[in-house]
Design a protein around this motif. Structure first.
Motif, PDB file in Angstrom:
ATOM      1  N   ALA A 187     -26.284  52.845   4.371  1.00  0.00           N
ATOM      2  CA  ALA A 187     -25.750  52.897   5.735  1.00  0.00           C
ATOM      3  C   ALA A 187     -26.888  52.822   6.753  1.00  0.00           C
ATOM      4  CB  ALA A 187     -24.964  54.185   5.934  1.00  0.00           C
ATOM      5  N   SER A 226     -14.082  57.162  -2.269  1.00  0.00           N
ATOM      6  CA  SER A 226     -15.276  57.638  -1.574  1.00  0.00           C
ATOM      7  C   SER A 226     -15.357  56.809  -0.310  1.00  0.00           C
ATOM      8  CB  SER A 226     -16.500  57.408  -2.471  1.00  0.00           C
ATOM      9  OG  SER A 226     -17.687  57.631  -1.763  1.00  0.00           O
ATOM     10  N   MET A 269     -27.546  62.122  12.863  1.00  0.00           N
ATOM     11  CA  MET A 269     -26.681  62.717  11.838  1.00  0.00           C
ATOM     12  C   MET A 269     -27.302  64.012  11.311  1.00  0.00           C
ATOM     13  SD  MET A 269     -26.012  61.179   8.025  1.00  0.00           S
ATOM     14  CE  MET A 269     -26.423  62.395   6.775  1.00  0.00           C
TER      15      MET A 269
HETATM   16  O1  PMV Z   1     -18.878  58.171   1.018  1.00  0.00           O
HETATM   17  P1  PMV Z   1     -19.442  59.520   0.959  1.00  0.00           P
HETATM   18  O2  PMV Z   1     -18.403  60.598   1.036  1.00  0.00           O
HETATM   19  O3  PMV Z   1     -20.362  59.704  -0.216  1.00  0.00           O
HETATM   20  O4  PMV Z   1     -20.353  59.749   2.258  1.00  0.00           O
HETATM   21  C1  PMV Z   1     -21.506  58.985   2.559  1.00  0.00           C
HETATM   22  C2  PMV Z   1     -22.332  59.658   3.601  1.00  0.00           C
HETATM   23  C3  PMV Z   1     -23.684  59.039   3.922  1.00  0.00           C
HETATM   24  O5  PMV Z   1     -24.215  58.390   2.803  1.00  0.00           O
HETATM   25  C4  PMV Z   1     -24.658  60.147   4.320  1.00  0.00           C
HETATM   26  C5  PMV Z   1     -23.595  58.072   5.099  1.00  0.00           C
HETATM   27  C6  PMV Z   1     -22.970  56.728   4.816  1.00  0.00           C
HETATM   28  O6  PMV Z   1     -22.451  56.143   5.778  1.00  0.00           O
HETATM   29  O7  PMV Z   1     -23.027  56.233   3.687  1.00  0.00           O
END
Ligand code: PMV
Length: 330
Positions: free
Chosen positions: A30, A154, A258
């Protein structure tokens, strides 16, 4: 935009014998972060996000429905239990509901992502699983529907169904059908490198799910949400113009903002180790010396540096020399 399975799909799916189906997806990094949800059950994000899908780091999933009493999940050759198995079974429930099927499934995933490097393979795993499981269940989903499905496993998996630069839209609808990934630029549009500095391979202490929930206790959370649109616009323009400095600066800002949310949360949530901070300083020093490199950090202590292909080995060498860095990966 998302295609619902038709009645005929449902009937066909329900009556079909079920061969094993495999699919592969890559991890993504990201650049404008997803951190906070507007709907927990559906994994709908409070803000949009932008990522780069990374070459070579992938997960392959294979799924076969039927022939088992309960869902069985094997991850890298080892039978999964506990939370991991429950998470996959819940995801399969979503697929079964969409396909109008009841059979349990055999699921196997294989990852080329080294463990403990902080590149969450769950994004790639659920994107691959979304494709393999939906096909195995007789659904033919278009990329938007696939992204919406992967999101249920996810959040960040919504972005891994596409390659290159990807935007996952926040969406407005309560059912989340408009909260899907869209391509911003294909992989060959702009060749960049990501250098990962691993400062700890210990399993992460606070999952992104828990961290995001906790963000609501931070007085900075509303500011984070309010600033997202501007960051997204900046990142889109930078990608369009292939402007590494503009993209790198907004990516750094998004990551630090963040983490600032966590610093001000109660109790504080700090993912960084000493070496994490040292790596950031090293990246800034590289920039001051004339090497364009930009740092981003996810829900863990690793630092990921974005840079041009010609500078990747210099950046890797510099970060590898930082005290506390266990290894680097390009
Ligand atoms: O998709 P999750 O619940 O694993 O969340 C990802 C959170 C971050 O990696 C910190 C930010 C992102 O946008 O990927």
């Amino acid at each position: 935009m998302v295609r619902e399975p038709s009645q005929r799909d449902r009937r066909q799916a329900a009556g079909m014998a079920a061969p094993a189906t495999s699919a592969r997806a890559n991890v993504n990094l990201a650049l404008v972060k997803y951190w906070g949800k507007r709907d927990r059950a559906l994994n709908l994000p409070a803000t949009g996000s932008i990522s780069l899908t990374l070459d070579g780091l992938s997960v392959e999933a294979s799924v076969a429905f039927g022939g088992a009493e309960a869902d069985r999940v094997e991850i890298d050759g080892v039978e999964a239990g506990g939370d991991e198995a429950v998470r996959v079974a819940r995801f399969l429930d979503v697929v079964r509901t969409e396909a109008g099927r009841r059979e349990r499934a055999l699921v196997a995933t294989r990852s080329t992502v080294p463990r403990g490097i902080g590149l969450a393979s769950s994004a790639a795993a659920f994107a691959a699983l979304a494709l393999a499981a939906s096909r195995a269940a007789g659904l033919a989903l278009d990329p938007s529907a696939l992204s919406a499905l992967a999101r249920r496993g996810s959040g960040s998996a919504a972005r891994s169904v596409l390659g290159g630069f990807v935007e996952w839209r926040r969406g407005e609808r309560a059912d989340g059908r408009d909260s899907v990934a869209e391509p911003l630029a294909p992989p060959d549009f702009w060749d960049l490198r990501v250098v990962v500095a691993v400062t700890s391979s210990a399993p992460k202490a606070v999952s992104s799910r828990a961290g995001m929930e906790h963000a609501a206790t931070s007085p900075f959370y509303p500011a984070w949400v309010a600033g997202a649109e501007a960051d997204l616009a900046e990142a889109r323009a930078a990608i369009r113009a292939r402007d590494l400095e503009a993209l790198g600066l907004v990516a750094e800002h998004s990551a630090l903002e963040m983490h600032a949310v966590g610093l001000a949360a109660r109790p504080p949530l700090v993912y960084w180790r000493a070496a994490t901070v040292e790596c950031m300083h090293r990246v800034w020093a590289l920039r001051a010396e004339g090497t364009p490199a930009f740092a981003t950090i996810d829900a863990g202590p690793q630092v990921k540096a974005l840079c041009g292909t010609a500078d990747a080995s210099r950046v890797a060498e510099a970060l590898g020399a930082v005290a506390g860095v266990e290894r680097v990966l390009v």
